[in-house]
Design a protein around this motif. Structure first.
Motif, mmCIF file in Angstrom:
data_model
loop_
_atom_site.group_PDB
_atom_site.id
_atom_site.type_symbol
_atom_site.label_atom_id
_atom_site.label_comp_id
_atom_site.label_asym_id
_atom_site.label_seq_id
_atom_site.Cartn_x
_atom_site.Cartn_y
_atom_site.Cartn_z
ATOM 1 N N ALA A 149 -60.666 48.316 71.624
ATOM 2 C CA ALA A 149 -60.725 46.865 71.863
ATOM 3 C C ALA A 149 -61.210 46.074 70.654
ATOM 4 C CB ALA A 149 -61.612 46.568 73.061
ATOM 5 N N ILE A 153 -51.881 43.646 77.825
ATOM 6 C CA ILE A 153 -52.721 43.338 78.979
ATOM 7 C C ILE A 153 -51.910 43.340 80.281
ATOM 8 C CG2 ILE A 153 -54.485 42.047 77.714
ATOM 9 C CD1 ILE A 153 -53.056 39.441 78.536
ATOM 10 N N SER A 213 -55.698 37.290 79.157
ATOM 11 C CA SER A 213 -56.840 38.086 79.602
ATOM 12 C C SER A 213 -58.074 37.229 79.874
ATOM 13 C CB SER A 213 -57.201 39.099 78.509
ATOM 14 O OG SER A 213 -57.708 38.405 77.371
ATOM 15 N N VAL A 243 -59.689 43.865 78.281
ATOM 16 C CA VAL A 243 -58.489 44.694 78.107
ATOM 17 C C VAL A 243 -58.477 45.792 79.168
ATOM 18 C CG1 VAL A 243 -58.467 44.210 75.621
ATOM 19 C CG2 VAL A 243 -59.496 46.327 76.442
#
Ligand code: SAH
Length: 202
Positions: free
Chosen positions: A37, A45, A79, A29
């Motif tokens: 997180a 993101i 991500s 992140v």
């Protein structure tokens, strides 16, 4: 995160819980969200996209019952977090991302953490990744309005696919498809809210 959000809410598969203990979610992140997180919620993101909440990652991963010899395809690298969790459970993972900047950043994160067996590429997930098909497991982490036919084609006989289906911002549900020689069976599961699976122009 694992004990309070995942086990308490019904995730029982120890392999999945271990995998999620090992993957450092904060590395996936942006810096400004690293402190939060491990909360049970999605996080931005960039490029209008989000990393799914840990419970949904765990739920979808558990539903796939991944074995070490599974060949797994993910649509929507984002991500790279879900791909890393898959990479803890099997030796062969392929993941496709539409947005080049996200694909590049995910590649960088996965390399830095040693997930070199998680292969990524920029492209349109509606077409799948035919070169490595068939896949014994497929996971889609953006919501199409209907099940993409190419993905059903690239699913092995005996294979399982999990994906959210439904309109952008409207009623979406997780579906679990199983492919047999006779055809495809569908199980309807949780109501969910995913970002849309985008159809690129042209
Ligand atoms: N699995 C990701 C979260 C995915 S968010 C993670 O663990 O972080 C959904 C992702 O799907 C976004 O990054 C979005 O850009 C991507 N996406 C949307 N439409 C797509 C398409 N047609 N093909 C491939 N990726 C797509």
């Amino acid at each position: 995160m694992v004990e309070e959000q995942l086990r308490e809410r019904g995730i029982h598969d120890e392999r999945v819980l271990d995998a999620m203990r090992r993957v450092p979610r904060h590395r996936f992140v942006p810096a400004e969200h690293q402190r939060t997180a491990y909360g049970d919620r999605p996080l931005p993101i960039g490029w209008g996209q989000t990393i799914s909440q840990p419970y949904i990652v765990a739920f979808m991963t558990e539903a796939l019952q991944i074995a070490p010899d599974d060949v797994v395809l993910e649509i929507g690298t984002g991500s790279g977090y879900q791909a890393a969790v898959l990479g803890e459970l099997t030796r062969e993972v392929y993941s496709i991302e539409l947005v080049p900047e996200l694909a590049e950043r995910a590649r960088h994160t996965l390399d830095a953490l040693g997930y070199r067996h998680v292969r990524t590429r920029t492209g349109d997930g509606y077409a799948g990744w035919p070169e490595h098909a068939p896949y014994s497991k497929i996971i889609v982490t953006a919501a199409p309005e209907a099940v993409p036919p190419a993905l059903v084609e690239q699913l092995a006989i005996g294979g399982t696919m999990i994906l959210p289906v439904g309109p952008d911002g409207g009623h979406q549900e997780l579906r679990i498809l199983t492919k047999t020689a006779e055809g495809v069976t569908t199980e309807r599961s949780l109501p969910v809210r995913f970002v849309p699976m985008v159809k690129p122009a042209g």
